[in-house]
Write a protein that holds these residues in place. Structure first.
Motif, mmCIF file in Angstrom:
data_model
loop_
_atom_site.group_PDB
_atom_site.id
_atom_site.type_symbol
_atom_site.label_atom_id
_atom_site.label_comp_id
_atom_site.label_asym_id
_atom_site.label_seq_id
_atom_site.Cartn_x
_atom_site.Cartn_y
_atom_site.Cartn_z
ATOM 1 N N THR A 1 62.194 -102.791 39.246
ATOM 2 C CA THR A 1 60.795 -103.151 39.409
ATOM 3 C C THR A 1 59.903 -102.063 38.804
ATOM 4 O OG1 THR A 1 59.185 -104.017 41.015
ATOM 5 C CG2 THR A 1 60.461 -102.081 41.692
ATOM 6 N N GLY A 2 58.624 -102.325 38.820
ATOM 7 C CA GLY A 2 57.651 -101.383 38.268
ATOM 8 C C GLY A 2 56.327 -102.090 38.074
ATOM 9 N N SER A 3 55.259 -101.368 38.190
ATOM 10 C CA SER A 3 53.936 -101.957 38.050
ATOM 11 C C SER A 3 53.686 -102.390 36.610
ATOM 12 C CB SER A 3 52.870 -100.952 38.494
ATOM 13 O OG SER A 3 53.043 -100.611 39.853
ATOM 14 N N ILE A 4 52.633 -103.157 36.414
ATOM 15 C CA ILE A 4 52.280 -103.658 35.092
ATOM 16 C C ILE A 4 52.133 -102.513 34.090
ATOM 17 C CG2 ILE A 4 49.804 -103.651 35.662
ATOM 18 C CD1 ILE A 4 49.515 -106.097 33.815
ATOM 19 N N GLY A 5 52.688 -102.715 32.897
ATOM 20 C CA GLY A 5 52.528 -101.744 31.827
ATOM 21 C C GLY A 5 53.425 -100.529 31.906
ATOM 22 N N MET A 6 54.374 -100.527 32.837
ATOM 23 C CA MET A 6 55.232 -99.357 33.009
ATOM 24 C C MET A 6 56.460 -99.363 32.099
ATOM 25 S SD MET A 6 53.753 -97.328 34.990
ATOM 26 C CE MET A 6 52.853 -96.984 36.516
ATOM 27 N N GLY A 7 56.757 -100.504 31.474
ATOM 28 C CA GLY A 7 57.892 -100.549 30.560
ATOM 29 C C GLY A 7 59.142 -101.153 31.161
ATOM 30 N N LYS A 8 58.983 -101.964 32.195
ATOM 31 C CA LYS A 8 60.132 -102.557 32.864
ATOM 32 C C LYS A 8 60.938 -103.456 31.927
ATOM 33 C CE LYS A 8 59.268 -105.678 35.894
ATOM 34 N NZ LYS A 8 59.817 -106.794 35.052
ATOM 35 N N SER A 9 60.251 -104.247 31.113
ATOM 36 C CA SER A 9 60.962 -105.143 30.190
ATOM 37 C C SER A 9 61.784 -104.353 29.185
ATOM 38 C CB SER A 9 59.965 -106.048 29.461
ATOM 39 O OG SER A 9 59.312 -106.909 30.370
ATOM 40 N N THR A 10 61.258 -103.220 28.746
ATOM 41 C CA THR A 10 62.000 -102.360 27.817
ATOM 42 C C THR A 10 63.267 -101.839 28.474
ATOM 43 O OG1 THR A 10 59.997 -101.693 26.645
ATOM 44 C CG2 THR A 10 61.895 -100.233 26.469
ATOM 45 N N VAL A 11 63.149 -101.405 29.715
ATOM 46 C CA VAL A 11 64.311 -100.891 30.442
ATOM 47 C C VAL A 11 65.322 -102.013 30.688
ATOM 48 C CG1 VAL A 11 65.080 -99.929 32.648
ATOM 49 C CG2 VAL A 11 63.086 -98.965 31.477
ATOM 50 N N ALA A 12 64.842 -103.209 31.011
ATOM 51 C CA ALA A 12 65.750 -104.344 31.208
ATOM 52 C C ALA A 12 66.542 -104.609 29.930
ATOM 53 C CB ALA A 12 64.963 -105.582 31.621
ATOM 54 N N GLY A 13 65.883 -104.507 28.786
ATOM 55 C CA GLY A 13 66.569 -104.691 27.512
ATOM 56 C C GLY A 13 67.637 -103.633 27.281
ATOM 57 N N MET A 14 67.351 -102.404 27.689
ATOM 58 C CA MET A 14 68.330 -101.327 27.554
ATOM 59 C C MET A 14 69.543 -101.583 28.442
ATOM 60 S SD MET A 14 65.794 -98.012 27.482
ATOM 61 C CE MET A 14 64.683 -97.718 26.084
ATOM 62 N N LEU A 15 69.299 -102.113 29.629
ATOM 63 C CA LEU A 15 70.403 -102.450 30.523
ATOM 64 C C LEU A 15 71.290 -103.532 29.913
ATOM 65 C CD1 LEU A 15 68.398 -102.375 33.856
ATOM 66 C CD2 LEU A 15 70.407 -100.971 33.371
ATOM 67 N N ARG A 16 70.667 -104.539 29.327
ATOM 68 C CA ARG A 16 71.448 -105.598 28.673
ATOM 69 C C ARG A 16 72.267 -105.022 27.524
ATOM 70 N NH1 ARG A 16 66.499 -108.525 29.549
ATOM 71 N NH2 ARG A 16 66.809 -110.214 31.076
ATOM 72 N N ASP A 17 71.683 -104.085 26.790
ATOM 73 C CA ASP A 17 72.399 -103.452 25.676
ATOM 74 C C ASP A 17 73.649 -102.726 26.164
ATOM 75 O OD1 ASP A 17 70.505 -104.362 23.887
ATOM 76 O OD2 ASP A 17 69.415 -102.459 23.773
ATOM 77 N N LEU A 18 73.619 -102.302 27.425
ATOM 78 C CA LEU A 18 74.771 -101.607 28.016
ATOM 79 C C LEU A 18 75.757 -102.583 28.660
ATOM 80 C CD1 LEU A 18 72.879 -98.595 29.643
ATOM 81 C CD2 LEU A 18 74.445 -98.499 27.682
ATOM 82 N N GLY A 19 75.499 -103.872 28.494
ATOM 83 C CA GLY A 19 76.402 -104.880 29.011
ATOM 84 C C GLY A 19 76.182 -105.252 30.465
ATOM 85 N N VAL A 20 75.016 -104.884 31.005
ATOM 86 C CA VAL A 20 74.710 -105.196 32.403
ATOM 87 C C VAL A 20 73.984 -106.542 32.476
ATOM 88 C CG1 VAL A 20 73.483 -104.454 34.481
ATOM 89 C CG2 VAL A 20 74.515 -102.742 32.956
ATOM 90 N N PRO A 21 74.491 -107.510 33.241
ATOM 91 C CA PRO A 21 73.781 -108.783 33.396
ATOM 92 C C PRO A 21 72.460 -108.564 34.138
ATOM 93 C CG PRO A 21 76.079 -108.992 34.067
ATOM 94 C CD PRO A 21 75.802 -107.527 33.932
ATOM 95 N N VAL A 22 71.384 -109.133 33.607
ATOM 96 C CA VAL A 22 70.054 -108.983 34.199
ATOM 97 C C VAL A 22 69.470 -110.355 34.486
ATOM 98 C CG1 VAL A 22 67.711 -108.106 33.884
ATOM 99 C CG2 VAL A 22 69.644 -106.804 32.980
ATOM 100 N N PHE A 23 69.069 -110.561 35.738
ATOM 101 C CA PHE A 23 68.363 -111.789 36.103
ATOM 102 C C PHE A 23 66.874 -111.483 36.056
ATOM 103 C CE2 PHE A 23 66.246 -114.605 39.130
ATOM 104 C CZ PHE A 23 66.696 -115.835 38.708
ATOM 105 N N ASP A 24 66.179 -112.111 35.122
ATOM 106 C CA ASP A 24 64.750 -111.881 34.910
ATOM 107 C C ASP A 24 63.960 -112.987 35.598
ATOM 108 O OD1 ASP A 24 62.136 -111.730 33.938
ATOM 109 O OD2 ASP A 24 62.763 -110.985 31.977
ATOM 110 N N ALA A 25 63.384 -112.672 36.745
ATOM 111 C CA ALA A 25 62.667 -113.683 37.518
ATOM 112 C C ALA A 25 61.491 -114.257 36.731
ATOM 113 C CB ALA A 25 62.180 -113.077 38.839
ATOM 114 N N ASP A 26 60.749 -113.399 36.044
ATOM 115 C CA ASP A 26 59.604 -113.873 35.270
ATOM 116 C C ASP A 26 60.028 -114.825 34.160
ATOM 117 O OD1 ASP A 26 57.566 -112.754 36.682
ATOM 118 O OD2 ASP A 26 56.984 -111.288 35.161
ATOM 119 N N ALA A 27 61.111 -114.481 33.468
ATOM 120 C CA ALA A 27 61.582 -115.326 32.377
ATOM 121 C C ALA A 27 61.998 -116.696 32.898
ATOM 122 C CB ALA A 27 62.749 -114.658 31.656
#
Length: 203
Positions: free
Chosen positions: A14-40
């Motif tokens: 989690t993280g407040s608006i504009g903190m870069g959460k989506s960027t971090v989620a992308g990095m997690l996916r790059d590491l092979g971690v499954p991510v459930f994106d509630a907003d998506a």
């Protein structure tokens, strides 16, 4: 998939608006971690042919069309109206919860999964999570990022902040803090270190 054996380690992101959460989620996916994106998932279900459209149209007439939810119209209805927002959330949240269950079924064999939830502390809570990672950046950087978005105004930004838990409190409650107020490479290193630590814990 049938759930068998120990469940994955569940990390809330989690993280407040504009903190870069989506960027971090992308990095997690790059590491092979499954991510459930509630907003998506919400965007998908509110898009053309989405399963949420009939209920949203019934509750907020004129807020949907052939291409899905008319975001400007629906936003105008719920913006600043807690009752309207609560009605919308009552439609959306149960369906998202069901989708999250299917995500868990599909990834039960994984050592680590992530639930990407913007309003985790404010709305959904931490029940069922093994740890929480908060994505954070200096307030000045947060403001710069958000105000650079199309259609964003100071008023909208301040209203959003008023509905979100202060960043300092989120950091205090976090098990992990990912600082995005630095270089992408430095952030990527933080994310990789966190994943390695959790995988070792759950091994």
């Amino acid at each position: 998939m049938t759930r068998s054996g120990p469940r994955p380690f569940i990390l809330g992101l989690t993280g407040s608006i504009g903190m870069g959460k989506s960027t971090v989620a992308g990095m997690l996916r790059d590491l092979g971690v499954p991510v459930f994106d509630a907003d998506a998932e919400v965007h998908r279900m509110q898009g053309s042919g989405g399963e949420l459209l009939p209920a949203i149209e019934a509750a907020f007439p004129g807020s949907t069309g052939p291409d899905g939810v008319k975001r400007a119209e629906l936003g105008a209805i719920v913006f600043g109206d807690p009752d309207a927002l609560a009605r919308l959330e009552a439609i959306v949240h149960p369906v998202v919860s069901a989708e999250r269950g299917e995500f868990m079924d599909a990834n039960w064999h994984e050592p680590l999964v992530v639930f990407d939830v913007p309003l985790l502390f404010e709305r959904t809570g931490t029940a069922g999570l093994d740890a929480v990672a908060v994505v954070s950046a200096p307030a000045g950087e947060q403001r710069r990022r958000v105000l650079a978005r199309d259609g964003m105004t100071e008023t909208k930004f301040e209203d959003i902040l008023a509905r979100q838990m202060p960043d300092a409190e989120k950091r205090r409650r976090a098990d992990y803090v990912i600082d995005t107020g630095t270089t992408l490479e430095a952030t990527r290193e933080q994310v990789a270190a966190m994943v390695e630590t959790i995988r070792k814990r759950s091994a």
